[in-house]
Design an enzyme around this catalytic site. Structure first.
Site, short mmCIF file in Angstrom:
data_model
loop_
_atom_site.label_atom_id
_atom_site.label_comp_id
_atom_site.label_asym_id
_atom_site.label_seq_id
_atom_site.Cartn_x
_atom_site.Cartn_y
_atom_site.Cartn_z
N LYS A 1 0.85 -1.18 0.00
CA LYS A 1 0.00 0.00 0.00
C LYS A 1 0.89 1.24 0.00
O LYS A 1 1.85 1.32 0.77
CB LYS A 1 -0.90 -0.02 1.24
N GLU B 1 -19.21 -7.33 10.56
CA GLU B 1 -20.22 -6.67 11.38
C GLU B 1 -21.21 -7.65 11.99
O GLU B 1 -21.67 -7.46 13.12
CB GLU B 1 -20.96 -5.63 10.54
N ARG C 1 -25.30 -4.14 7.53
CA ARG C 1 -24.80 -5.45 7.15
C ARG C 1 -25.08 -6.51 8.21
O ARG C 1 -24.94 -7.71 7.97
CB ARG C 1 -23.29 -5.37 6.89
#
Length: 644
Positions: free
Chosen positions: A294, A380, A408
């Protein structure tokens, strides 16, 4: 003119390769050496663009070579390319006809910060929440098979997104269906293992080739006719060989043909592998494990702890980001500090987040209470049921999740929390509109989707001081689930209490009444009540001043609770004012609907004119937050317009 370097990128000069690439088809005539040059130009162009607009930087830098490789090898948009989450798709946008619009990124009327079907034919699936790519890709692959087409489907998913159960549900299904699907695992959380060198590149290229695939399939068929002991020994030997090459038994067991690990920044590896897979006759899903970094190729990002994941406008040379003018602390920070204060007094308080410690402020909580902070990953559903389990044992779990992300886990909220009436505390950040993140992150629906559930208590903070009180109230409440919402961004600057006050459940407050009723006509018909739920209270108070200038007598109330309603307060407002206006930063079916239902049940609708102001029945595009609320009709001027 300053010389461009790897760490100090400069805009590409006229005549660059990138200037010649308007759509991916323009890359087809480029050789591998030119594609490497194109990747460097693409990286510089992306850095320049994001430096002017802000947005997600680190993730896109990590997939520059991968983006070039995919678009040069495959035939997009006929071949479907799905980016999981989509925040890493800026290089993809530049290569797919949107380079000249990158200056509009995340601005009103401009490009979305994520993939969006209505924006481009090269975005076959829109996403800003994670872990959906494999499911969507499998659906497209099966649709292709049913339509007897031959196009490829490629899903690019990050290792973080692979922490969500949905990704594994999709992989399990893909392995069973045997549809041809290419999944690229963009793994930017692991270092490249020592074997990744010249020999490893050769072996990885080899195992992706058609002769190897054919030989391996033949070997599998051969071992099936062997006696059981020999068959098992052969399987163990083959698995050991794949482990030695750095391959992934887990993915193989799920039915995927695994290739990797691959250096995701090395086009000499990526290009032949993708070409082999493109031209292969192998049936069934394939997973390519690409190791990336990244922030790759831009030193300020590589050296940053978060790899410059989400940035404001910044200086390209130094990486220094523009500083906002000092203002009030954010609601997120106030929540975190309030929870820390409560946890110092109550060792039963536990904090839970789903891969968003920074976004929810729980990184601050974890510094104080590392053993009482749990980041469960992008999961979640698990977070909610995990909290429910803690609640059964007498602990006080606070689940800090964005309003849109809590969607979710709705079944778990219903089945595991509400039905069992467990005292789980839900801290819902990003309630209301969220500016540049747009429709996918706007917390529009939680009032409606939680308010319809029995046993729930719902609160909304009107300002940061109220948020402090609501954290204290939630910590003290043990009779069932309780949720409170608060917006993104800075507070109003009000003075904060040293300690939160435990609010009486279901009781609102009168915030303002006209001080000089003699200046107005004074009649009931000329009296206006504004009942606010949440942070539209500031606009309500502005509207009160404007209405008084028109000769109206005004009362402004802060509901504090949507469930249970303060029925005595609402009754008094209805009986003493000719007009009652409710306002909230939520969808239809929320607070205003609950007020209307109460007034109807109590036969009070005929006593006052009622006007509900709420978010419009659309998914609003990204824009400046102030303009978003103007578009939504939730400003002081809109309140005045709603008054007869």
């Amino acid at each position: 003119m300053k010389q461009a370097t790897k760490n100090n990128p400069a805009p590409p000069q006229p005549g660059s390769l990138l200037d010649r690439v308007h759509v991916p088809a323009d890359m087809k005539g480029l050789d591998d050496g030119q594609l490497k040059i194109l990747a460097e130009e693409l990286r510089r162009d992306m850095i320049q663009s994001v430096s002017k607009t802000g947005g997600h930087l680190g993730a896109g830098l990590g997939v520059v070579e991968l983006t070039v490789a995919i678009h040069s090898v495959f035939n997009t948009p006929d071949d479907r390319l799905i980016w999981d989450v989509g925040h890493q798709a800026y290089p993809h946008k530049i290569l797919t006809g949107r380079r000249d619009k990158m200056h509009t990124l995340r601005q009103g009327g401009g490009l979305s910060g994520f993939t969006k079907r209505s924006e481009s034919e090269y975005d076959p699936f829109g996403a800003a929440h994670s872990s959906t790519s494999i499911s969507a890709g499998l659906g497209m692959a099966v649709a292709r098979d049913l339509a007897q087409k031959q196009n490829h489907v490629i899903a690019v998913i990050g290792d973080g997104a692979m922490s969500a159960g949905m990704a594994y549900e999709a992989m399990n299904n893909a392995g069973a269906l045997k549809s041809r699907l290419i999944v690229i695992l963009n793994d930017n959380d692991m270092s490249i293992a020592p074997p990744v060198g010249a020999m490893s590149r050769y072996l990885t290229k080899l195992v992706s080739s058609q002769p190897y695939m054919n030989a391996r399939e033949a070997g599998k068929k051969f071992t099936e006719i062997l006696p059981a002991p020999l068959r098992h020994a052969a399987k163990r030997a083959e698995e050991a060989a794949r482990v030695a090459l750095g391959t992934g038994t887990l993915f193989e067991e799920m039915g995927f043909y695994y290739i990797g690990p691959v250096d995701g920044h090395n086009l000499d590896q990526l290009l032949p592998i993708l070409r082999n897979i493109r031209d292969s006759e192998h049936e069934g899903p394939v997973l390519i494990h690409a190791i990336t970094r990244k922030g790759a190729g831009y030193l300020p990002a590589e050296n940053s702890s978060d790899k410059m994941h989400g940035v404001k406008k910044f200086d390209v040379i130094t990486g220094a980001q523009a500083k906002s003018a000092p203002g009030a602390p954010t609601y997120t920070k106030i929540f975190a500090q309030s929870l820390i204060n409560e946890a110092k007094r109550d060792e039963k308080i536990i904090a839970i987040t789903a891969a968003m410690p920074d976004g929810t402020g729980l990184d601050l909580f974890s510094y104080e209470f590392p053993d009482r902070t749990f980041d469960v990953g992008i999961a979640e559903q698990h977070a909610v049921t995990f909290a429910a389990g803690l609640a059964t044992e007498g602990f006080k779990p606070f689940v800090a999740i964005y309003s849109t992300f809590l969607q979710r886990a709705y079944d778990q909220v219903v089945h595991d929390v509400a039905i069992q009436n467990l005292p789980v505390r839900f801290a819902m950040d990003r309630a209301g509109l969220v500016g540049a993140d747009g429709q996918t992150h706007a917390g529009a629906f939680d009032i409606a989707y939680l308010g319809c559930l029995p046993n729930f208590v719902l609160m909304a903070a009107a300002d940061e001081a109220e948020l402090v009180h609501m954290v204290a109230t939630a910590a003290a409440y043990n009779d069932g689930p309780i949720a409170f919402r608060y917006p993104r961004g800075e507070g109003t600057g009000v003075e904060l209490p040293a300690q939160g006050e435990i609010l009486e459940i279901g009781k609102g407050r009168i915030v303002y009444t006209s001080r000089h009723p003699e200046r107005s006509e004074g009649s009931r018909d000329n009296a206006v009540a504004i009942l606010s739920y949440g942070t539209r209270l500031t606009e309500s108070l502005k509207a009160a001043k404007l209405l008084e200038e028109k000769g109206k007598r005004v009362t402004v109330a802060d509901a504090r609770f949507a469930k249970p309603l303060d029925e005595s307060l609402i009754r008094a407002l209805a009986e003493n004012h000719g007009t009652l206006i409710t306002i909230e930063e939520g969808s239809i079916g929320g607070f205003g609907s609950y007020v209307l239902d109460f007034l109807n049940r109590e036969e009070l609708l005929g006593k006052t004119r009622v006007k509900n102001l709420y978010l419009p029945d659309i998914f609003q595009d990204h824009d400046d937050p102030l303009r978003q609320y103007e578009t939504a009709g939730l400003t002081a001027r809109d309140i005045v317009k709603a008054t007869p």
